[in-house]
Design a protein around this motif. Structure first.
Motif, PDB file in Angstrom:
ATOM      1  N   THR A 184      53.014  40.522  25.792  1.00 18.72           N
ATOM      2  CA  THR A 184      52.556  41.905  25.883  1.00 18.72           C
ATOM      3  C   THR A 184      51.710  42.267  24.666  1.00 18.72           C
ATOM      4  OG1 THR A 184      54.477  42.786  24.703  1.00 18.72           O
ATOM      5  CG2 THR A 184      54.691  42.495  27.104  1.00 18.72           C
ATOM      6  N   HIS A 185      51.035  43.402  24.774  1.00 23.01           N
ATOM      7  CA  HIS A 185      50.236  43.893  23.649  1.00 23.01           C
ATOM      8  C   HIS A 185      51.115  44.106  22.419  1.00 23.01           C
ATOM      9  CE1 HIS A 185      47.136  46.132  21.505  1.00 23.01           C
ATOM     10  NE2 HIS A 185      48.033  47.079  21.258  1.00 23.01           N
ATOM     11  N   GLU A 186      52.292  44.668  22.610  1.00 17.59           N
ATOM     12  CA  GLU A 186      53.202  44.920  21.491  1.00 17.59           C
ATOM     13  C   GLU A 186      53.612  43.616  20.805  1.00 17.59           C
ATOM     14  OE1 GLU A 186      57.426  47.251  20.629  1.00 17.59           O
ATOM     15  OE2 GLU A 186      56.863  46.698  22.673  1.00 17.59           O
ATOM     16  N   GLU A 187      53.905  42.586  21.624  1.00 15.10           N
ATOM     17  CA  GLU A 187      54.314  41.296  21.061  1.00 15.10           C
ATOM     18  C   GLU A 187      53.173  40.647  20.285  1.00 15.10           C
ATOM     19  OE1 GLU A 187      57.612  40.105  24.485  1.00 15.10           O
ATOM     20  OE2 GLU A 187      55.475  39.663  24.777  1.00 15.10           O
ATOM     21  N   LEU A 188      51.959  40.769  20.809  1.00 13.35           N
ATOM     22  CA  LEU A 188      50.814  40.205  20.097  1.00 13.35           C
ATOM     23  C   LEU A 188      50.562  40.926  18.780  1.00 13.35           C
ATOM     24  CD1 LEU A 188      48.139  39.414  22.837  1.00 13.35           C
ATOM     25  CD2 LEU A 188      49.305  37.792  21.351  1.00 13.35           C
ATOM     26  N   GLU A 189      50.678  42.256  18.780  1.00  7.80           N
ATOM     27  CA  GLU A 189      50.445  43.008  17.558  1.00  7.80           C
ATOM     28  C   GLU A 189      51.481  42.663  16.497  1.00  7.80           C
ATOM     29  OE1 GLU A 189      47.833  44.997  16.655  1.00  7.80           O
ATOM     30  OE2 GLU A 189      47.025  44.101  18.486  1.00  7.80           O
ATOM     31  N   ALA A 190      52.736  42.485  16.907  1.00  5.43           N
ATOM     32  CA  ALA A 190      53.775  42.069  15.962  1.00  5.43           C
ATOM     33  C   ALA A 190      53.458  40.684  15.398  1.00  5.43           C
ATOM     34  CB  ALA A 190      55.138  42.080  16.649  1.00  5.43           C
ATOM     35  N   PHE A 191      52.975  39.817  16.260  1.00  4.65           N
ATOM     36  CA  PHE A 191      52.600  38.474  15.796  1.00  4.65           C
ATOM     37  C   PHE A 191      51.438  38.525  14.818  1.00  4.65           C
ATOM     38  CE2 PHE A 191      49.312  35.210  16.636  1.00  4.65           C
ATOM     39  CZ  PHE A 191      49.868  34.186  15.878  1.00  4.65           C
ATOM     40  N   PHE A 192      50.417  39.339  15.104  1.00  8.73           N
ATOM     41  CA  PHE A 192      49.264  39.422  14.203  1.00  8.73           C
ATOM     42  C   PHE A 192      49.677  39.923  12.811  1.00  8.73           C
ATOM     43  CE2 PHE A 192      46.484  39.988  18.157  1.00  8.73           C
ATOM     44  CZ  PHE A 192      46.115  38.653  18.156  1.00  8.73           C
ATOM     45  N   THR A 193      50.639  40.836  12.752  1.00  4.22           N
ATOM     46  CA  THR A 193      51.119  41.328  11.462  1.00  4.22           C
ATOM     47  C   THR A 193      51.749  40.197  10.651  1.00  4.22           C
ATOM     48  OG1 THR A 193      51.525  43.541  12.359  1.00  4.22           O
ATOM     49  CG2 THR A 193      52.697  42.953  10.342  1.00  4.22           C
ATOM     50  N   ILE A 194      52.586  39.410  11.323  1.00  6.29           N
ATOM     51  CA  ILE A 194      53.237  38.281  10.636  1.00  6.29           C
ATOM     52  C   ILE A 194      52.214  37.226  10.254  1.00  6.29           C
ATOM     53  CG2 ILE A 194      54.947  36.444  10.927  1.00  6.29           C
ATOM     54  CD1 ILE A 194      56.326  38.394  12.964  1.00  6.29           C
TER      55      ILE A 194
END
Length: 276
Positions: A184-194
């Motif tokens: 999901t978009h939320e999961e990708l955004e969390a990944f990009f932060t890490i």
């Protein structure tokens, strides 16, 4: 539906090496052929053939062994002989692709005839053929291994059958290890932060603005259409990079502290003595 593959019989005339019989059997199984006739083989052992060409018992069980080529061809209507030798007598020559199209266009039983490894088909046996198939090899080195030549001809026949008869083609799309929904978009955004933290910690952004590089990373990962399992794998790699960088900083700090408290070789201290 009666397929050209079902109507095609493979005939090996006087094969000298059992391995080449096995390789032909393997090629037949791969391409959907299952009728093999062997004429006066130098050796024949069904058990050894299946030992070399695994999972071909169904093809090997149907192999017929003949004493003469005439017996092996007596119930076929059209014979295509495989040879690299040109003849002075006029005969119909074709490439494997052309020969395959011709076989598919017929409705009778066809034999694909291959000669012995050391000298191929003799002129007398070529006379029994209605047409000849020749693989366009290097003209300075035309001789081919029997098994290799067979698989090329069989491959072209299978392609022609798939085109003309709608035979089920092999699914060549990649196979996922397990089904996992797209991230999901939320999961990708969390990944990009890490990921940004990890790239910063290993020094990729040292002295530069991280935004342009992160835009490139975003574009790359977004085009990949990652599923949740793949995002989790990349996220784990990012966390490991973060932990590795932290361990390296700690190791460097401990090394610097040890260097600062170690007296130099001339005996003078680098840290003031409280007694002074």
């Amino acid at each position: 539906m009666d397929s050209a593959l079902d109507r095609t019989v493979v005939v090996l005339d006087e094969p000298q090496d059992l391995v080449n019989i096995a390789l032909t059997v393997r090629a037949m199984k791969n391409m959907g052929l299952d009728r093999l006739r062997v004429v006066r083989p130098a050796e024949y052992d069904a058990y050894r053939i299946t030992g070399i060409a695994h999972d071909t018992e169904d093809v090997v069980e149907r192999i017929e062994v003949y004493d003469t080529l005439a017996e092996g061809l007596e119930d076929v209507q059209f014979v295509l002989g495989a040879t690299a030798r040109r003849r002075s007598s006029r005969q119909s020559w074709s490439t494997p692709e052309e020969a395959a199209a011709h076989i598919v266009g017929r409705s009778d039983r066809v034999a694909l005839l291959f000669g012995r490894e050391d000298r191929g088909l003799s002129n007398e046996k070529l006379d029994l053929c209605h047409g000849l198939v020749s693989i366009p090899t290097n003209p300075r080195h035309t001789s081919m291994n029997l098994g290799h030549a067979a698989v090329i001809v069989f491959y072209e026949l299978r392609k022609a059958v798939e085109r003309a008869e709608g035979a089920e083609p092999r699914d060549l799309s990649y196979k996922r290890r397990r089904q996992s929904p797209i991230a999901t978009h939320e999961e990708l955004e969390a990944f990009f932060t890490i990921w940004e933290t990890a790239m910063h910690d290993i020094g990729l952004f040292h002295g530069i603005d991280p935004l342009p590089k992160m835009r490139s990373f975003r574009s790359l990962f977004q085009r990949a259409d990652l599923d949740r399992r793949e995002v989790g794998l990349l996220q784990a790699a990012a966390y490991e990079a973060i932990h590795f960088a932290a361990r390296e900083r700690k190791r460097a700090r401990e090394h610097a502290e040890a260097e600062a408290t170690t007296p130099p070789e001339d005996g003078r201290r680098t840290v003031p003595d409280e007694s002074d």
